[in-house]
Design an enzyme around this catalytic site. Structure first.
Site, PDB file in Angstrom:
ATOM      1  CE  LYS A 176      35.100  41.563  44.330  1.00 21.03           C
ATOM      2  NZ  LYS A 176      36.115  41.380  45.430  1.00 21.03           N
ATOM      3  CG  ASP A 205      28.853  42.482  43.596  1.00 24.14           C
ATOM      4  OD1 ASP A 205      29.177  41.201  44.139  1.00 24.14           O
ATOM      5  OD2 ASP A 205      28.732  43.284  44.481  1.00 24.14           O
ATOM      6  CG  HIS A 206      30.947  36.952  42.438  1.00 28.98           C
ATOM      7  ND1 HIS A 206      32.025  37.644  42.956  1.00 28.98           N
ATOM      8  CD2 HIS A 206      30.715  35.953  43.510  1.00 28.98           C
ATOM      9  CE1 HIS A 206      32.484  37.012  44.024  1.00 28.98           C
ATOM     10  NE2 HIS A 206      31.611  35.870  44.363  1.00 28.98           N
ATOM     11  CE  LYS A 210      27.930  34.058  45.615  1.00 28.18           C
ATOM     12  NZ  LYS A 210      28.268  32.699  45.351  1.00 28.18           N
ATOM     13  CD  GLU A 244      35.838  34.719  51.283  1.00 24.34           C
ATOM     14  OE1 GLU A 244      36.037  34.230  50.193  1.00 24.34           O
ATOM     15  OE2 GLU A 244      36.423  35.974  51.674  1.00 24.34           O
ATOM     16  CG  ASP A 263      38.271  41.283  48.907  1.00 24.77           C
ATOM     17  OD1 ASP A 263      38.535  41.048  47.746  1.00 24.77           O
ATOM     18  OD2 ASP A 263      38.156  40.171  49.471  1.00 24.77           O
ATOM     19  CG  HIS A 268      31.034  40.546  47.328  1.00 28.41           C
ATOM     20  ND1 HIS A 268      30.807  41.133  46.026  1.00 28.41           N
ATOM     21  CD2 HIS A 268      31.991  40.099  47.468  1.00 28.41           C
ATOM     22  CE1 HIS A 268      31.701  40.427  45.221  1.00 28.41           C
ATOM     23  NE2 HIS A 268      32.570  39.909  45.989  1.00 28.41           N
ATOM     24  CE  LYS A 369      39.996  36.955  51.957  1.00 34.10           C
ATOM     25  NZ  LYS A 369      39.395  36.074  50.689  1.00 34.10           N
TER      26      LYS A 369
END
Length: 516
Positions: A176, A205-206, A210, A244, A263, A268, A369
């Site tokens: 992505k 999509d990591h 998970k 984050e 992003d 996600h 962020k």
């Protein structure tokens, strides 16, 4: 991921009966962007850990491709340093590394240069001979999205993509962001499908790698007690937070183009919405699971036009503040960020899933962020009691928490009586944690996803229609928030949970964000 014991690991009774599945077929992996950060931090450590746990085939090789000048020996040494630094299993097992490194090759060159792909083809033939990889290929695009069209055209031009029916498989993993809006995503999908079949495409999509994200499916569809109450009759609202502590980490140029909606939300966070809201698939296979996810995306009420965006979306941008007691700069003081930038680093939004299961149940999403801490969780808040049997203020609201990171697990909040002669309820929690229950270190998301790609399992990868449906929702918001007459992002101090406007979004509905 299938379990294989690690070195010096104490046997865990909850692991008994879990055996490692057979390794994938022989294969050569080609990593474009092999000298970049993703390859160093994630891909090579993940592949090494798969080798360590005996999940890679014995006949395996890897070819790195990028502009940086490396010999094979220097690339092997560079990757050993990266694996030693970033692998979740330390120290390096020298015997495993020796065999793994023997299969590493490197090709230097520009992606738009035909000679680069001629050398790549020759190197792959050599890997086939030496490592017995039988012509099977997995190409990984660990590069900026602007290079994807070039790579796809070059792979086609140099006949490196075998058709689906060929006994030698070819698969392509694409990182992505997949496009930057609906039009570009559709154009990229058209190009991808000119080069290969959808069954050969792995849009990664990591987050889907998970363990807790995968466990959400087992939790929902592998237990009897939750499914009957997983609907509008019992659920008051759903909160999904992806926060984050970090800022943009020297990625100013990328972030100026992307922003938080591209992003995090388009990929996600919307994937978490899909897994939370989807119906049970008819079978646990790639198409059945993805069929149910796309139904959720299509059921999302569009957020289009200035009025709808103003009522249901809040964007923010962090200013200077403190994180863990240390001073941090504001977004506009970060490297490669334009003065007066209007790029959002925070977003909160209210979604409605218009179907029989979820009608009138709001899904509140937030991501940002420079939040007070790193935390990704799904909070299912159930409806309040219809009658306060033990007195006003004594009733509790049941909340089910699915913690995606950093402490993966699931917790359920409920009322219990405080010891004593009076009926005084207090909220308590049943808490399941992966590390405590199963022991050992949890496999990294990239380990699971790379293994699935090597096996040809697309269940945890996004399909063409998923990508485009997600962009359709986000695109409607971007069209308004990126217009010159839309107000700039609301400021929020680094180390806080976003601007006050985000609290007001829920307050209008008589609700408040859960305290993390």
């Amino acid at each position: 991921m299938p379990y294989a014991p690690e070195h010096d690991e104490v046997p865990n009774p909850l692991r008994q009966g879990l055996r490692a599945e057979s390794a994938p077929e022989p294969c050569a992996v080609v990593v474009f962007g092999a000298s970049g950060d993703l390859a160093h931090r994630k891909l090579l450590p993940a592949l090494y850990n798969l080798a360590l746990s005996a999940h890679l085939p014995a006949a395996f090789g890897l070819v790195g491709v990028s502009k940086s000048e490396f010999s094979d020996a220097r690339y092997q040494a560079d990757m050993r340093e990266a694996v030693g630094k970033y692998s979740r299993v330390k120290p390096i097992d020298e015997e495993v590394w020796r065999d793994f490194a023997a299969g590493l090759r490197y090709v230097s060159g520009s992606f738009d240069d035909d000679s680069t792909f001629q050398r790549l083809a020759a190197t792959l033939e050599e890997v086939d001979r030496v490592r017995a990889t039988r012509g099977n290929r997995l190409f990984y695009f660990a590069t900026p999205p602007s290079t994807y069209p070039t790579l796809l055209r070059q792979l086609k031009k140099h006949q490196l993509i075998n058709p689906v029916g060929d006994p030698r498989f070819t698969r392509v993993v694409i990182e992505k962001p997949f496009g930057r809006d609906l039009a570009s995503a559709r154009a990229l999908n058209r190009l991808v499908l000119e080069v290969m079949d959808e069954k050969q495409v792995f849009r990664i999509d990591h987050y889907l790698g998970k363990e807790t994200v995968q466990n959400l499916l087992v939790f929902r569809f592998g237990n009897t007690i939750f499914e009957p109450i997983w609907n509008r009759n019992y659920v008051d609202h759903v909160e999904i937070t992806a926060a984050e502590e970090l800022g943009i980490e020297n990625r100013g140029r990328y972030y100026e183009e992307a922003g938080i909606l591209r992003d995090m939300i388009q990929n996600h966070v919307l994937q978490l919405v899909c897994l939370t809201a989807m119906e049970a698939p008819v079978a646990f296979d790639a198409d059945a699971v993805r069929d149910e996810k796309i139904k959720v995306l299509r059921a999302l009420e569009p957020i289009e036009g200035a009025e709808a965006v103003g009522q249901r979306v809040v964007v923010g941008q962090y200013t200077a503040g403190q994180i863990a007691g240390a001073d941090v700069p504001g977004y506009q003081q970060e490297k490669d960020v334009s003065p007066g930038s209007r790029t959002p680093t925070f977003v909160a939004l209210k979604l409605q899933v218009e179907n029989w299961r979820w009608s009138d149940v709001p899904f509140y999403l937030r991501s940002g962020k420079r939040m007070p801490k790193r935390a990704t969780e799904i909070a299912i808040t159930f409806r309040r009691l219809p009658h306060a049997l033990f007195g006003e203020g004594a009733g509790t609201t049941n909340v089910l928490l699915i913690r995606v990171q950093p402490e993966e697990g699931i917790a359920l909040r409920f009322a219990a009586k405080v010891p004593g002669e009076r009926y005084r309820p207090r909220t308590v929690s049943m808490d399941f944690r992966y590390g405590a229950a199963f022991g050992g270190s949890t496999p990294e998301a990239y380990e699971r996803l790379l293994l699935d790609a090597l096996r040809g399992d697309q269940t945890l990868f996004t399909r063409k229609d998923e990508v485009e449906a997600a962009w359709k929702l986000v695109g409607g918001i971007l069209q308004v928030t990126e217009a010159s007459d839309f107000p700039p992002p609301a400021p929020y101090e680094a180390g806080t949970w976003g601007p006050p406007e985000a609290d007001a979004l829920l307050a209008r509905d008589g609700r408040a964000w859960r305290r993390l």
